[in-house]
Design a protein around this motif. Structure first.
Motif, short mmCIF file in Angstrom:
data_model
loop_
_atom_site.label_atom_id
_atom_site.label_comp_id
_atom_site.label_asym_id
_atom_site.label_seq_id
_atom_site.Cartn_x
_atom_site.Cartn_y
_atom_site.Cartn_z
N HIS A 84 -5.66 8.79 0.83
CA HIS A 84 -5.96 7.44 1.32
C HIS A 84 -6.92 6.69 0.39
O HIS A 84 -6.70 5.51 0.10
CB HIS A 84 -6.59 7.51 2.71
CG HIS A 84 -5.60 7.78 3.80
ND1 HIS A 84 -5.96 8.11 5.08
CD2 HIS A 84 -4.25 7.75 3.80
CE1 HIS A 84 -4.89 8.28 5.82
NE2 HIS A 84 -3.83 8.07 5.07
N THR A 117 0.84 -1.21 0.00
CA THR A 117 0.00 0.00 0.00
C THR A 117 0.86 1.25 0.00
O THR A 117 0.52 2.25 -0.62
CB THR A 117 -0.91 0.00 1.26
OG1 THR A 117 -1.64 -1.22 1.28
CG2 THR A 117 -1.87 1.16 1.26
N PHE A 118 1.98 1.19 0.70
CA PHE A 118 2.89 2.35 0.78
C PHE A 118 3.87 2.29 -0.38
O PHE A 118 4.23 1.21 -0.84
CB PHE A 118 3.67 2.32 2.09
CG PHE A 118 2.83 2.69 3.28
CD1 PHE A 118 2.78 4.00 3.74
CD2 PHE A 118 2.08 1.73 3.93
CE1 PHE A 118 1.99 4.34 4.84
CE2 PHE A 118 1.29 2.07 5.03
CZ PHE A 118 1.24 3.38 5.48
N ASN A 119 4.35 3.45 -0.82
CA ASN A 119 5.42 3.48 -1.80
C ASN A 119 6.74 3.37 -1.03
O ASN A 119 7.13 4.29 -0.32
CB ASN A 119 5.36 4.78 -2.61
CG ASN A 119 6.40 4.79 -3.68
OD1 ASN A 119 7.58 4.59 -3.42
ND2 ASN A 119 5.98 5.02 -4.90
N GLN A 140 8.36 10.18 3.50
CA GLN A 140 7.06 9.77 4.01
C GLN A 140 7.05 9.38 5.49
O GLN A 140 6.09 9.68 6.18
CB GLN A 140 6.49 8.64 3.14
CG GLN A 140 5.23 7.99 3.69
CD GLN A 140 4.09 8.98 3.86
OE1 GLN A 140 4.08 10.02 3.21
NE2 GLN A 140 3.17 8.69 4.76
N ASN A 142 9.54 5.98 -1.14
CA ASN A 142 9.37 7.18 -0.31
C ASN A 142 9.88 6.94 1.11
O ASN A 142 10.19 7.87 1.83
CB ASN A 142 7.89 7.59 -0.22
CG ASN A 142 7.40 8.15 -1.53
OD1 ASN A 142 8.20 8.43 -2.42
ND2 ASN A 142 6.11 8.30 -1.67
N ILE A 146 -2.93 0.15 12.12
CA ILE A 146 -2.04 1.30 12.32
C ILE A 146 -2.12 1.81 13.76
O ILE A 146 -1.11 2.13 14.38
CB ILE A 146 -2.39 2.43 11.30
CG1 ILE A 146 -1.99 2.00 9.88
CG2 ILE A 146 -1.78 3.76 11.66
CD1 ILE A 146 -0.51 1.80 9.64
N LEU A 186 -5.50 5.16 -2.51
CA LEU A 186 -4.59 4.04 -2.22
C LEU A 186 -5.36 2.88 -1.58
O LEU A 186 -4.76 1.97 -1.01
CB LEU A 186 -3.47 4.51 -1.29
CG LEU A 186 -2.47 5.44 -1.97
CD1 LEU A 186 -1.68 6.23 -0.95
CD2 LEU A 186 -1.53 4.66 -2.88
N LEU A 222 -9.61 10.28 16.12
CA LEU A 222 -9.10 10.74 14.82
C LEU A 222 -9.42 9.72 13.73
O LEU A 222 -9.86 10.08 12.63
CB LEU A 222 -7.58 10.95 14.92
CG LEU A 222 -6.87 11.30 13.61
CD1 LEU A 222 -7.41 12.60 13.02
CD2 LEU A 222 -5.36 11.44 13.82
N HIS A 275 -7.64 -1.07 8.15
CA HIS A 275 -6.24 -0.64 8.22
C HIS A 275 -6.00 0.27 9.44
O HIS A 275 -4.92 0.30 10.00
CB HIS A 275 -5.83 0.11 6.95
CG HIS A 275 -5.82 -0.75 5.73
ND1 HIS A 275 -6.45 -0.40 4.56
CD2 HIS A 275 -5.26 -1.96 5.50
CE1 HIS A 275 -6.28 -1.35 3.67
NE2 HIS A 275 -5.55 -2.31 4.21
N LEU A 315 2.81 10.48 8.46
CA LEU A 315 1.68 9.90 9.17
C LEU A 315 1.74 10.19 10.68
O LEU A 315 0.81 10.76 11.25
CB LEU A 315 1.62 8.40 8.88
CG LEU A 315 0.36 7.65 9.30
CD1 LEU A 315 0.16 6.44 8.39
CD2 LEU A 315 0.41 7.17 10.72
N ARG A 338 -7.70 16.48 2.64
CA ARG A 338 -6.63 16.23 1.66
C ARG A 338 -6.03 14.84 1.88
O ARG A 338 -5.80 14.08 0.93
CB ARG A 338 -5.55 17.31 1.81
CG ARG A 338 -4.41 17.18 0.81
CD ARG A 338 -3.37 18.28 0.97
NE ARG A 338 -2.85 18.42 2.32
CZ ARG A 338 -1.94 17.62 2.87
NH1 ARG A 338 -1.45 16.61 2.18
NH2 ARG A 338 -1.52 17.80 4.10
N ILE A 339 -5.80 14.49 3.15
CA ILE A 339 -5.24 13.16 3.45
C ILE A 339 -6.25 12.08 3.02
O ILE A 339 -5.87 11.03 2.49
CB ILE A 339 -4.90 13.01 4.95
CG1 ILE A 339 -3.87 14.06 5.38
CG2 ILE A 339 -4.37 11.62 5.26
CD1 ILE A 339 -3.67 14.15 6.89
#
Ligand code: HEM
Length: 279
Positions: free
Chosen positions: A84, A41-43, A52, A46, A97, A87, A128, A93, A56, A79-80
């Motif tokens: 998300h 899921t993550f690049n 990156q 980065n 996390i 992706l 959150l 998830h 987070l 924006r986040i």
């Protein structure tokens, strides 16, 4: 959250910020060693350059600082949320996390991380996460109901790949199902997901949508990233050929202003987004 919990959170933010890099590095090592599937899921490129890893956990700390009035962060969270949803981040998830975040706080703070403090952080994170899950549920619902819209990943075929004189290459991408694709606005982007054999992972990369919306296909401009290990762009340029399939996320990003087929008569600015008015 109780008033005491909010006080506790605010009191520990400076300490956690001071150990910011330690916390975030520890956090990501934990996430990727225990839930290695999230590397898809993550690049990961980065993460190698350290850009990156901060984002987070630092956003969570910024939220904690504003725990008395999280509404000041709503535009940031929106924006986040776009990032998300492009992706395929889903509510389950957030549970994973959250578990790693609380464990990391405990491991980084050591004996200072009392059960009361960890309870307060758990409550803050849950609040959150619920806020973000709500924002993202609305975005997913909007994507699904748009003509030609979809959520998560949709297979596309590379119809053509055209290099220009500056060394950039435009890829023309058509949906494999031959159905309509959703329109997009100025400043929006989509993610391309490719399997990277050297990493044995799927890897996403965002590309800005610059041409006009046409309902049939998307075009993206791909630039070489010299020396970048696991670069999706380099693989697109070197290995992917017309006829090959790629996964695409639906267009995302705030500022969804329709890209016009005619030049605009008025161009103004509102909230940092370019505004176009149709004649
Ligand atoms: C409350 C929890 C979370 C916060 C505050 C948060 C915050 C952020 C921020 C600030 C960014 C950078 C946005 C940008 O570049 O515009 C980001 C990106 C990202 N987030 Fe989250 N996030 C949270 C939860 C999650 C979860 C649950 C996942 C799923 C595993 C996730 C996966 C990602 C990914 C994959 C990116 C893109 C990073 C990349 O390019 O590799 N995040 N997040």
């Amino acid at each position: 959250m109780t008033t005491e919990q909010k006080q506790l959170i605010k009191a520990t933010v400076p300490v956690l910020k001071e150990s910011g890099m330690l916390l975030t590095t520890h956090f990501y090592q934990r996430v990727f060693s225990i839930n290695a599937e999230l590397k898809n899921t993550f690049n990961m490129a980065n993460h190698q350059n350290g850009r990156q890893p901060m984002a987070l956990a630092m956003a969570i700390l910024a939220y904690a600082e504003n725990i008395d009035d999280p509404s000041v962060l709503l535009s940031t969270l929106e924006r986040i949320g776009h990032k998300h949803t492009s992706l395929a981040v889903r509510p389950e998830h957030y549970t994973i996390i959250g578990r790693h975040l609380i464990a990391s706080i405990s491991e980084v703070l050591g004996t200072a991380a009392t059960p009361t403090l960890l309870d307060a952080w758990t409550a803050a994170y849950e609040q959150l996460a619920n806020l973000m899950i709500g924002i993202e549920a609305d975005l997913y619902a909007a994507q699904e109901t748009k003509p030609g819209g979809w959520t998560d990943w949709r297979p596309f075929v590379v119809n053509a790949k055209i290099a220009d004189t500056s060394g950039n290459t435009t890829f023309y991408l058509y949906p494999v199902d031959g159905e309509r694709v959703t329109d997009y606005g100025s400043g929006q982007y989509l993610n391309v997901r490719l399997f990277m054999p050297e990493l044995q992972l799927f890897q996403p990369h965002p590309y800005r949508l610059e041409s006009l919306s046409n309902g049939l296909y998307y075009s993206i401009v791909v630039k070489r990233e010299p020396g970048k290990l696991g670069s999706v762009s380099n693989r697109l340029l070197d290995e992917v050929q017309p006829g090959d399939h790629l996964d695409l996320s639906a267009p995302a990003g705030v500022c969804p202003i329709p890209i016009l087929t005619e030049p605009p008569t008025v161009v103004a600015h509102q909230g940092g987004c370019p505004m176009h008015q149709v004649p």
